[in-house]
Design an enzyme around this catalytic site. Sequence first.
Site: not given
Length: 1360
Positions: A1207, A871, A548, A853, A875, A859
């Site tokens: 094509h 952490h 083509c 933070c 933080c 606890c």
Amino acid sequence: MSAGASATGPRRGPPGLEEATSKKKQKDRANLESKDGDARRVSLPRKEPTKDELLLDWRQSADEVIVKLRVGTGPVRLEDVDAAFTDTDCVVRLPDGRQWGGVFFAEIQSSCTKVQARKGGLLQLVLPKKVPLLTWPSLLKPLGTQELVPGLQCQENGQELSPIALEPGSEPRRAKQEARNQKRAQGRGEVGSGAGPGTQAGPSAKRAVHLRRGPEGEGSMDGPGPQGDAPSFLSDSATQVEAEEKLCAPPMNTQTSLLSSEKSLALLTVEKTVSPRNDPVAPVMVQDRDPEPEQEDQVKEEMALGADPTALVEEPESMVNLAFVKNDSYEKGPDSVVVHVYVKEIRRDSSRVLFREQDFTLIFQTRDGNFLRLHPGCGPHTIFRWQVKLRNLIEPEQCTFCFTASRIDICLRKRQSQRWGGLEAPATRGAVGGAKVAVPTGPTPLDSTPPGGGPHPLTGQEEARAVEKEKPKARSEDSGLDGVVARTPLEHVAPKPDPHLASPKPTCMVPPMPHSPVSGDSVEEDEEEEKKVCLPGFTGLVNLGNTCFMNSVIQSLSNTRELRDFFHDRSFEAEINYNNPLGTGGRLAIGFAVLLRALWKGTHQAFQPSKLKAIVASKASQFTGYAQHDAQEFMAFLLDGLHEDLNRIQNKPYTETVDSDGRPDEVVAEEAWQRHKMRNDSFIVDLFQGQYKSKLVCPVCAKVSITFDPFLYLPVPLPQKQKVLPIFYFAREPHSKPIKFLVSVSKENSSASEVLDSLSQSVHVKPENLRLAEVIKNRFHRVFLPSHSLDAVSPTDVLLCFELLSPELAKERVVVLEVQQRPQVPSIPISKCAACQRKQQSEEEKLKRCTRCYRVGYCNQFCQKTHWPDHKGLCRPENIGYPFLVSVPASRLTYARLAQLLEGYARYSVSVFQPPFQPGRMALESQSPGCTTLLSTSSLEAGDSEREPIQPSELQLVTPVAEGDTGAHRVWPPADRGPVPSTSGLSSEMLASGPIEGCPLLAGERVSRPEAAVPGYQHSSESVNTHTPQFFIYKIDASNREQRLEDKGETPLELGDDCSLALVWRNNERLQEFVLVASKELECAEDPGSAGEAARAGHFTLDQCLNLFTRPEVLAPEEAWYCPQCKQHREASKQLLLWRLPNVLIVQLKRFSFRSFIWRDKINDLVEFPVRNLDLSKFCIGQKEEQLPSYDLYAVINHYGGMIGGHYTACARLPNDRSSQRSDVGWRLFDDSTVTTVDESQVVTRYAYVLFYRRRNSPVERPPRASHSEHHPDLGPAAEAAASQASRIWQELEAEEEMVPEGPGPLGPWGPQDWVGPPPRGPTTPDEGCLRYFVLGTVAALVALVLNVFYPLVSQSRWR
């Protein structure tokens, strides 16, 4: 005499009597044959079998009949053949006196007939049928069935003419014989049938009506008859009426025109009869008064000299109105109609064309004997008049006409650009001036093809509909035309409609590629007219297997007007260079010419270009096989091969590159062009090649080198893929609402300077006073310098641009500060310990928050120390809203001014609401001073995870209340309490905040109320200066340590450029006058100029591509230039500028990029290119011409798909020879073997790859047609050998062309899109198919590797 003597006397007779009789017959025969236009035949026994001897064969197709006559053994000269046609009969006269003719079985289109010479002494007649699909059982009608159509009478001005008396003394014996023969008794019998002696020698002409002025009130009087006597008019006699009907009602082709005048007009009806001498119904001339003596003497003199007694007296002042003249017409684009009137030997001094808005009138005189024979009584001095009522209005001042040797060309300029669909107006409208016009019953001239084209008749069903539409029009005419308009057979029997008939194809407005005119020396015209299956220019090319790319290039080049015309007539053979080692010995040029002829003959629905492909592959091995290639690469090789085959230079001299060395550019450019033409001089160079200026500058010594090089096409780069970045612009003063801009930048190699420059033009601020920053998670991620790259920035990222105060404007040092916002207590609820994951059991066991933070709870400190390694990296305080930059002069940096600026900027990104005061809450003065140390320690330790590690023992834990008492159930106040900000997106969890036990702020600290009130807080004027502040300001130094700022009144704060600020909102519910704060979408205004930026992001213009082509660039290291001054290779700066533009400009859009063997890409963005008027004056710095270099598009090659498979298609039109703005054939889409018409608006697509432009008002002169020896005089005897070699190549290629079968279908063997696949090979090469699939599998595996391995790495690198 005796009986025996009487019996033998008539046979033998005396010798003297026989000799006298023979001499008399010979003399009579010579007199008859010497007269021009004599309608009488000499009855000779030897001419009776002429018709049977001449007719060799005849055959018919759906729309035409082809008759072959055997003329002789030698070549036939069409100039010596006299052929005349009507819609019902014809007669053909040969130079030796033989003739053939007759009345056809059905009607034909006489205006479209063709006479062609063939090999072997054959003459071919092409007779288009008036009724397509009608099968003729025989060529001619039987003698007993050629009857007239009864019921037609001659009329004048609505009244019947008086019957014409037969002359008593006109050979009664012959009249009796004619009366017995019904065929000969009619006014117009079989023409040239050759059935017996005395047959008419010429065709029965169409009836002509001659007009002559006469005094008003006078009746018709006798005039001279055929014998010079005045005929008498009889009344009410059956014989006379029958004779009148036979004379005035010829079948099918009687045509009459009436000319309106102020005076009464007498009707003169003249008709050629079967036997002018012996026919009892001889033509007469009706006059309004007796003839003048001079005219009567002239008639007698002509009869004495043997003139034709049927001819009228030549009168210089006579005017003959013609109802029909052989013509054809076609629409030339939307603005013009071209009419060709076929009349030879026109007297130009007395001929002219008169134009009016609704009609035109042709007035002419002619010396053509054939034309005059069709109109008896007319001579060279007769003035003919043909008036045409047009279908639409025209511009009379812009219409033109010209005379040629064989026709009159009339060009009509339409008033409105529209398609007419026909030339003449319907018959019911009449002619201008009130005169009636007899419209032919056949198709209009526009229904026929343009000159040179084959007929394209209507289908039977459409013909029947056309007749039904015209029938009421013919009947609506007044009685004055009843005897003029003849009925066609279609009015009696309409053809049966065929439901399977295909719809008609589009009308072709251009003649097909013409062949050389047939002469006595050339009778080898191809017999392709009868093989046409489509319109010229609508032939496709068969896909041979992924070819083509080749088909699209060939179709585009075949619509290059100059190239098409150059190859069509074999005149290019004179320029073939057979000795060029770089060429193909002429095979490529001749093969291309054969292919062009096949594309424009209309004899193939689809043609196989296999021979041309084989020739190209023999010189370029990369095109061997059926793999996909680049269309531009094939086009360049094809044009280069044609150039080498047509190169006029036999021996190429050695030339060197011309450098400027300080000379003027004009001198250097012309010298370089002439040196190029010394080695390359062909029609391809004249048509396609231009010249550009190359400028190189050494970066070290600044040496400038200027050269001029030729180019065949322009490979223009496309701007890189764009991305649209949303930018939020903050003005220097916070009272101006932020503005959202959309800025397009390149996806690759883009920098912050592009964004700053774009915004600078929009907001009218210098780029050096703008700062661009990226925000991620409500904090500044980075602030860009102008040179920083934006490749890693995506359109989803948040970019903020801030206007800063200029030190030049402030006349002092300006402090620039980064500000971030965060709440005093995070809105994150805590329900379990972050270390042990134990949930809170009771109020006594409350979880304690991290004081850095406030986002996690523990606890006890043991859990905190255990969780600290995990952490530590997370933080950091929780930020809300958008950060911003403020710029303040150092002398005005007070706390009040700073607070005012911060609150003004912050209100656009956070929602703040202050609930009404409740007396039960703690006041600031009642807080314990011990908690100040706690907060100070926590504040000093707050910072990012990037600072020095902090031991867990240094951290403090605070004990919040139980989560059930955090106020998560709190709701916003009703809307009627005041201007409360929108709470959309604000959840109850965000409102919940745990109060801190025993951790108040510093006692006695107050901040003056900023001037701008916080939205959502209602306060009275007297309480403005008495309430507590809603936020605190902290300074963050270079070591990320925070320190709360104190209000020092009018004393400026001492802040350095290396510190930043934190705006902390008071959202602790246990404190007095706390606020509720949450992030919101940034309030901003949309820039109206950026509305179409997103739509334009993927769209470019051809001007942008040309700008990139002419922009200076730095050479890559592998392309380094050798500086003659430095004596080293330098990465110099190179710039290309257009200097000389060609007539046909080819532009390649560089959509394909090859970074490496694996990484390849294609740009599918839309490039908007002009279809009309491409102005290159601003890009061309060379030729200074009066006319601007304007171009019009005529072809485009499109590519669909990507790098692995795709094509190619092409869109093209055939421009007019003189004007590139007009089209002879409109836009068509070439998709391999399928060709369809498209609208011009569908040409510009994002798949355009190669553009073909034709320059306006700059035609290329074709070389004169000369022999090979004249063009190359140095060849000598080799010229004849070269000519014979070209002839052999022609024969070889044409023979192979005939053997190549037509394409399998409109879609070809590979469908509409030829993605990579195995070509149609035979079973002898099975390994090639396996190899192809192996290669495809390897490529697919590499692509998968790239997608699965490299793409994740690239996507993750932007976050680092």
